[in-house]
Enzyme design. Structure first.
Site, PDB file in Angstrom:
ATOM      1  N   GLU A  26     -23.326 -60.278  -0.184  1.00 46.35           N
ATOM      2  CA  GLU A  26     -23.337 -58.825  -0.003  1.00 46.35           C
ATOM      3  C   GLU A  26     -23.621 -58.174  -1.348  1.00 46.35           C
ATOM      4  O   GLU A  26     -22.828 -58.286  -2.285  1.00 46.35           O
ATOM      5  CB  GLU A  26     -21.995 -58.342   0.561  1.00 46.35           C
ATOM      6  CG  GLU A  26     -21.660 -58.898   1.937  1.00 46.35           C
ATOM      7  CD  GLU A  26     -22.633 -58.460   3.015  1.00 46.35           C
ATOM      8  OE1 GLU A  26     -23.150 -57.316   2.943  1.00 46.35           O
ATOM      9  OE2 GLU A  26     -22.893 -59.266   3.927  1.00 46.35           O
ATOM     10  N   GLU A  67     -14.850 -52.394   0.102  1.00 44.10           N
ATOM     11  CA  GLU A  67     -16.164 -53.019   0.311  1.00 44.10           C
ATOM     12  C   GLU A  67     -16.087 -54.087   1.398  1.00 44.10           C
ATOM     13  O   GLU A  67     -17.001 -54.211   2.228  1.00 44.10           O
ATOM     14  CB  GLU A  67     -16.674 -53.605  -1.006  1.00 44.10           C
ATOM     15  CG  GLU A  67     -18.131 -53.993  -0.972  1.00 44.10           C
ATOM     16  CD  GLU A  67     -19.065 -52.827  -0.669  1.00 44.10           C
ATOM     17  OE1 GLU A  67     -19.757 -52.890   0.372  1.00 44.10           O
ATOM     18  OE2 GLU A  67     -19.103 -51.866  -1.454  1.00 44.10           O
ATOM     19  N   GLU A  74     -19.724 -53.020   9.267  1.00 41.69           N
ATOM     20  CA  GLU A  74     -21.172 -53.153   9.452  1.00 41.69           C
ATOM     21  C   GLU A  74     -21.513 -54.342  10.345  1.00 41.69           C
ATOM     22  O   GLU A  74     -22.366 -54.236  11.232  1.00 41.69           O
ATOM     23  CB  GLU A  74     -21.873 -53.290   8.104  1.00 41.69           C
ATOM     24  CG  GLU A  74     -21.949 -51.996   7.331  1.00 41.69           C
ATOM     25  CD  GLU A  74     -22.752 -52.129   6.054  1.00 41.69           C
ATOM     26  OE1 GLU A  74     -23.229 -53.238   5.718  1.00 41.69           O
ATOM     27  OE2 GLU A  74     -22.921 -51.096   5.376  1.00 41.69           O
ATOM     28  N   GLU A  83     -29.515 -52.827  18.449  1.00 42.58           N
ATOM     29  CA  GLU A  83     -30.619 -51.889  18.291  1.00 42.58           C
ATOM     30  C   GLU A  83     -30.104 -50.615  17.634  1.00 42.58           C
ATOM     31  O   GLU A  83     -28.913 -50.317  17.657  1.00 42.58           O
ATOM     32  CB  GLU A  83     -31.297 -51.576  19.634  1.00 42.58           C
ATOM     33  CG  GLU A  83     -30.410 -50.974  20.690  1.00 42.58           C
ATOM     34  CD  GLU A  83     -29.499 -51.982  21.392  1.00 42.58           C
ATOM     35  OE1 GLU A  83     -28.452 -51.523  21.883  1.00 42.58           O
ATOM     36  OE2 GLU A  83     -29.793 -53.168  21.442  1.00 42.58           O
ATOM     37  N   ARG A  84     -31.024 -49.878  17.027  1.00 39.13           N
ATOM     38  CA  ARG A  84     -30.623 -48.652  16.327  1.00 39.13           C
ATOM     39  C   ARG A  84     -30.010 -47.657  17.312  1.00 39.13           C
ATOM     40  O   ARG A  84     -30.536 -47.446  18.406  1.00 39.13           O
ATOM     41  CB  ARG A  84     -31.824 -48.010  15.646  1.00 39.13           C
ATOM     42  CG  ARG A  84     -32.255 -48.745  14.415  1.00 39.13           C
ATOM     43  CD  ARG A  84     -33.284 -47.909  13.647  1.00 39.13           C
ATOM     44  NE  ARG A  84     -33.536 -48.499  12.367  1.00 39.13           N
ATOM     45  CZ  ARG A  84     -32.949 -48.112  11.250  1.00 39.13           C
ATOM     46  NH1 ARG A  84     -32.088 -47.124  11.249  1.00 39.13           N
ATOM     47  NH2 ARG A  84     -33.226 -48.701  10.111  1.00 39.13           N
ATOM     48  N   LYS A  92     -21.563 -46.647  10.302  1.00 40.34           N
ATOM     49  CA  LYS A  92     -21.874 -47.360   9.059  1.00 40.34           C
ATOM     50  C   LYS A  92     -21.865 -46.417   7.857  1.00 40.34           C
ATOM     51  O   LYS A  92     -21.357 -46.764   6.783  1.00 40.34           O
ATOM     52  CB  LYS A  92     -23.235 -48.052   9.164  1.00 40.34           C
ATOM     53  CG  LYS A  92     -23.241 -49.261  10.061  1.00 40.34           C
ATOM     54  CD  LYS A  92     -24.639 -49.863  10.056  1.00 40.34           C
ATOM     55  CE  LYS A  92     -24.679 -51.223  10.681  1.00 40.34           C
ATOM     56  NZ  LYS A  92     -25.993 -51.862  10.509  1.00 40.34           N
TER      57      LYS A  92
END
Length: 118
Positions: A26, A67, A74, A83-84, A92
């Site tokens: 990450e 974090e 996420e 999908e978006r 997010k």
């Protein structure tokens, strides 16, 4: 109630596995870990006080934990909404905003601690 040491150790193992799954993978976490190392080195070199160390450790822990929470959120959002989707994107963004607040607060505390040494 009986205390189960094996179960407790297994839980620590899962937690450590979670941390390891993010380190080096990450980008933002890597940045925060590098910054933490720089701050620790500066603290050692400048000889900051015990109270200042407490604040530095709290700041580092808070930012790294934030974090990790952000990464977990996420990953979960990506799983449930591959999908978006506007709500997924907003979730997010909110999680990333929480990390930003922690990081900015830590940076301000760092300035308050370290500026007098220069």
């Amino acid at each position: 109630m009986k205390y189960d040491l094996k179960k407790q150790l297994r839980s620590f193992g899962y937690a450590w596995k979670g941390i390891q799954s993010c380190v080096g993978k990450e980008q933002n976490l890597s940045f925060h870990l590098i910054a933490a190392m720089a701050v620790i080195i500066a603290g050692i070199v400048l000889g900051i006080t015990r109270t200042e160390w407490i604040m530095v450790v709290m700041c580092i822990g808070t930012v790294i934990a934030a974090e990790l929470f952000n990464t977990a959120i996420e990953k979960l959002v990506d799983l449930v909404s591959p999908e978006r989707h506007p709500v997924a994107g907003r979730v997010k963004d909110i999680a990333a905003g929480a990390v930003l607040i922690c990081a900015v607060a830590a940076a301000i505390i760092g300035l308050i601690i370290f500026i007098p040494y220069f």
